[in-house]
Write a protein that holds these residues in place. Structure first.
Motif, PDB file in Angstrom:
ATOM      1  N   MET A  47       0.839  -1.201   0.000  1.00 43.86           N
ATOM      2  CA  MET A  47       0.000   0.000   0.000  1.00 43.86           C
ATOM      3  C   MET A  47       0.874   1.251   0.000  1.00 43.86           C
ATOM      4  O   MET A  47       1.941   1.283   0.602  1.00 43.86           O
ATOM      5  N   GLU A  48       0.398   2.290  -0.661  1.00 41.44           N
ATOM      6  CA  GLU A  48       1.171   3.528  -0.732  1.00 41.44           C
ATOM      7  C   GLU A  48       1.066   4.331   0.567  1.00 41.44           C
ATOM      8  O   GLU A  48       2.033   4.946   0.994  1.00 41.44           O
ATOM      9  N   ASP A  49      -0.113   4.346   1.172  1.00 38.94           N
ATOM     10  CA  ASP A  49      -0.313   5.100   2.395  1.00 38.94           C
ATOM     11  C   ASP A  49       0.192   4.304   3.590  1.00 38.94           C
ATOM     12  O   ASP A  49      -0.172   3.148   3.762  1.00 38.94           O
ATOM     13  N   GLN A  50       0.990   4.926   4.401  1.00 42.66           N
ATOM     14  CA  GLN A  50       1.559   4.239   5.554  1.00 42.66           C
ATOM     15  C   GLN A  50       0.580   4.262   6.714  1.00 42.66           C
ATOM     16  O   GLN A  50       0.029   5.309   7.052  1.00 42.66           O
ATOM     17  N   VAL A  51       0.364   3.099   7.328  1.00 41.33           N
ATOM     18  CA  VAL A  51      -0.505   2.963   8.493  1.00 41.33           C
ATOM     19  C   VAL A  51       0.338   2.519   9.684  1.00 41.33           C
ATOM     20  O   VAL A  51       1.136   1.589   9.579  1.00 41.33           O
ATOM     21  N   GLU A  52       0.153   3.182  10.807  1.00 39.67           N
ATOM     22  CA  GLU A  52       0.881   2.816  12.020  1.00 39.67           C
ATOM     23  C   GLU A  52      -0.115   2.650  13.158  1.00 39.67           C
ATOM     24  O   GLU A  52      -0.948   3.527  13.404  1.00 39.67           O
ATOM     25  N   ILE A  53      -0.033   1.502  13.833  1.00 38.14           N
ATOM     26  CA  ILE A  53      -0.938   1.177  14.933  1.00 38.14           C
ATOM     27  C   ILE A  53      -0.155   1.095  16.242  1.00 38.14           C
ATOM     28  O   ILE A  53       0.885   0.432  16.312  1.00 38.14           O
ATOM     29  N   HIS A  54      -0.650   1.771  17.269  1.00 44.65           N
ATOM     30  CA  HIS A  54      -0.117   1.626  18.624  1.00 44.65           C
ATOM     31  C   HIS A  54      -1.155   0.916  19.477  1.00 44.65           C
ATOM     32  O   HIS A  54      -2.342   1.278  19.432  1.00 44.65           O
ATOM     33  N   ALA A  55      -0.739  -0.082  20.243  1.00 46.54           N
ATOM     34  CA  ALA A  55      -1.677  -0.925  20.984  1.00 46.54           C
ATOM     35  C   ALA A  55      -1.394  -0.888  22.485  1.00 46.54           C
ATOM     36  O   ALA A  55      -0.226  -0.981  22.911  1.00 46.54           O
TER      37      ALA A  55
ATOM     38  N   GLY B   2       8.158  -5.740  33.886  1.00 45.62           N
ATOM     39  CA  GLY B   2       9.463  -5.353  33.353  1.00 45.62           C
ATOM     40  C   GLY B   2       9.429  -3.918  32.886  1.00 45.62           C
ATOM     41  O   GLY B   2       8.621  -3.120  33.356  1.00 45.62           O
ATOM     42  N   GLY B   3      10.313  -3.592  31.938  1.00 47.02           N
ATOM     43  CA  GLY B   3      10.407  -2.225  31.475  1.00 47.02           C
ATOM     44  C   GLY B   3       9.151  -1.743  30.777  1.00 47.02           C
ATOM     45  O   GLY B   3       8.564  -2.457  29.963  1.00 47.02           O
ATOM     46  N   ASP B   4       8.720  -0.518  31.126  1.00 43.66           N
ATOM     47  CA  ASP B   4       7.577   0.062  30.439  1.00 43.66           C
ATOM     48  C   ASP B   4       8.020   0.635  29.096  1.00 43.66           C
ATOM     49  O   ASP B   4       9.197   0.889  28.867  1.00 43.66           O
ATOM     50  N   PHE B   5       7.053   0.825  28.201  1.00 45.12           N
ATOM     51  CA  PHE B   5       7.374   1.319  26.862  1.00 45.12           C
ATOM     52  C   PHE B   5       6.207   2.124  26.327  1.00 45.12           C
ATOM     53  O   PHE B   5       5.062   1.674  26.350  1.00 45.12           O
ATOM     54  N   GLU B   6       6.495   3.339  25.869  1.00 42.82           N
ATOM     55  CA  GLU B   6       5.492   4.197  25.256  1.00 42.82           C
ATOM     56  C   GLU B   6       5.928   4.519  23.828  1.00 42.82           C
ATOM     57  O   GLU B   6       6.915   5.239  23.618  1.00 42.82           O
ATOM     58  N   PRO B   7       5.254   3.970  22.823  1.00 41.97           N
ATOM     59  CA  PRO B   7       5.653   4.185  21.427  1.00 41.97           C
ATOM     60  C   PRO B   7       5.327   5.601  20.956  1.00 41.97           C
ATOM     61  O   PRO B   7       4.445   6.272  21.511  1.00 41.97           O
ATOM     62  N   GLU B   8       6.038   6.028  19.930  1.00 37.32           N
ATOM     63  CA  GLU B   8       5.777   7.315  19.302  1.00 37.32           C
ATOM     64  C   GLU B   8       5.546   7.099  17.816  1.00 37.32           C
ATOM     65  O   GLU B   8       6.169   6.247  17.194  1.00 37.32           O
ATOM     66  N   PHE B   9       4.651   7.875  17.245  1.00 37.36           N
ATOM     67  CA  PHE B   9       4.382   7.766  15.814  1.00 37.36           C
ATOM     68  C   PHE B   9       5.532   8.351  15.004  1.00 37.36           C
ATOM     69  O   PHE B   9       6.128   9.356  15.387  1.00 37.36           O
ATOM     70  N   HIS B  10       5.831   7.691  13.898  1.00 38.53           N
ATOM     71  CA  HIS B  10       6.837   8.214  12.983  1.00 38.53           C
ATOM     72  C   HIS B  10       6.329   9.524  12.399  1.00 38.53           C
ATOM     73  O   HIS B  10       5.137   9.651  12.077  1.00 38.53           O
ATOM     74  N   PRO B  11       7.183  10.528  12.257  1.00 33.35           N
ATOM     75  CA  PRO B  11       6.752  11.835  11.752  1.00 33.35           C
ATOM     76  C   PRO B  11       6.063  11.795  10.396  1.00 33.35           C
ATOM     77  O   PRO B  11       5.226  12.648  10.089  1.00 33.35           O
ATOM     78  N   GLU B  12       6.410  10.803   9.578  1.00 31.47           N
ATOM     79  CA  GLU B  12       5.848  10.740   8.234  1.00 31.47           C
ATOM     80  C   GLU B  12       4.648   9.797   8.116  1.00 31.47           C
ATOM     81  O   GLU B  12       4.145   9.561   7.019  1.00 31.47           O
ATOM     82  N   THR B  13       4.199   9.278   9.247  1.00 29.61           N
ATOM     83  CA  THR B  13       3.031   8.399   9.221  1.00 29.61           C
ATOM     84  C   THR B  13       1.802   9.150   8.722  1.00 29.61           C
ATOM     85  O   THR B  13       1.521  10.265   9.171  1.00 29.61           O
ATOM     86  N   ILE B  14       1.078   8.546   7.808  1.00 32.24           N
ATOM     87  CA  ILE B  14      -0.104   9.184   7.233  1.00 32.24           C
ATOM     88  C   ILE B  14      -1.349   8.884   8.058  1.00 32.24           C
ATOM     89  O   ILE B  14      -2.115   9.785   8.403  1.00 32.24           O
ATOM     90  N   HIS B  15      -1.565   7.617   8.379  1.00 32.95           N
ATOM     91  CA  HIS B  15      -2.756   7.216   9.131  1.00 32.95           C
ATOM     92  C   HIS B  15      -2.332   6.673  10.493  1.00 32.95           C
ATOM     93  O   HIS B  15      -1.640   5.651  10.577  1.00 32.95           O
ATOM     94  N   LYS B  16      -2.763   7.327  11.560  1.00 30.41           N
ATOM     95  CA  LYS B  16      -2.390   6.942  12.917  1.00 30.41           C
ATOM     96  C   LYS B  16      -3.577   6.287  13.610  1.00 30.41           C
ATOM     97  O   LYS B  16      -4.679   6.838  13.632  1.00 30.41           O
TER      98      LYS B  16
END
Length: 232
Positions: free
Chosen positions: A1-9, A42-56
């Motif tokens: 797909m051309e449009d980038q999709v990023e999912i945080h769960a 264990g270690g906590d983790f908070e993801p960040e969206f990539h600056p160029e992500t189109i659909h968050k």
């Protein structure tokens, strides 16, 4: 797909980022998937969206809707809630008092025998499916206790500047909370779509990831055309 999709769960109480492992395997490889971790084991983790992500996109399961950072809801396009709730305590006063009593008892047992508390909780999460969650050898008891206590007062409120579209997925066989309480979220978010899985319990996105993904493909426009992991 051309449009980038990023999912945080965001997983629920008593779980870790590994709760989403099965769901990640159900996704096509060109969707970016990052699982946050509360840090119970264990270690906590908070993801960040990539600056160029189109659909968050944000996925939350159960209590995950409440510990996901508020500001994240102001930058996403879609929110998918699995077995979520606006308030954990029922509105009915008798039921509310009973659930509050259960939480107090769990808090007390967590301080002396956390393994047995989690084992029982995992059994309720697994019902009616034959799946086993392993109790970790190490755990952050203070964080587990703190978050469990917060269930009595935690109430999800839509951020003022949110523009996301929401999709609410619930399970009729949920033993952790009454799936009908999701109706409050439907009304609060004016949800685009809601769906009740008849034969699954609280661990829905873990035990039935393929069917969940198949449903989301049909109802969320940015997922149309992706298909399953085998189609990518």
């Amino acid at each position: 797909m051309e449009d980038q999709v990023e999912i945080h769960a965001y997983h629920g109480w008593g779980m870790s980022s590994s709760f989403w492992d099965n769901f990640k395997q159900s996704l096509p490889k060109d969707i970016i998937f990052k699982a946050a971790d509360r840090g119970y084991f264990g270690g906590d983790f908070e993801p960040e969206f990539h600056p160029e992500t189109i659909h968050k996109v944000v996925f939350t399961h159960s209590f995950g809707l409440h510990w996901c950072p508020r500001e994240k809801f102001e930058e996403i396009d879609y929110l998918v809630v699995f077995n979520g709730f606006q308030e954990f305590l029922p509105k009915d006063w008798v039921q509310r008092r009973q659930v509050s009593k259960t939480i107090r008892a769990m808090v007390g047992r967590l301080k002396v025998d956390p393994g047995s508390v989690l084992q029982k909780f995992y059994e309720n999460c697994s019902y009616p499916n034959a799946v086993t969650f392993r109790v970790s050898d190490w755990m952050n008891k203070s964080k587990l206790v703190e978050d469990l206590k917060s269930l009595k007062n935690s109430k999800f409120v839509n951020p003022k500047h949110s523009t996301f579209k929401s999709y609410i997925l619930s399970s009729q066989q949920d033993k952790v909370y009454n799936y009908l309480q999701s109706n409050d979220l439907y009304d609060l978010m004016d949800s685009e779509n809601k769906h009740v899985f008849q034969n699954d319990g609280h661990s829905l996105p873990f035990v039935n990831s393929d069917e969940c993904w198949s449903f989301l493909i049909r109802v969320i426009p940015i997922f149309e055309g992706y298909g399953s992991k085998n189609d990518s």
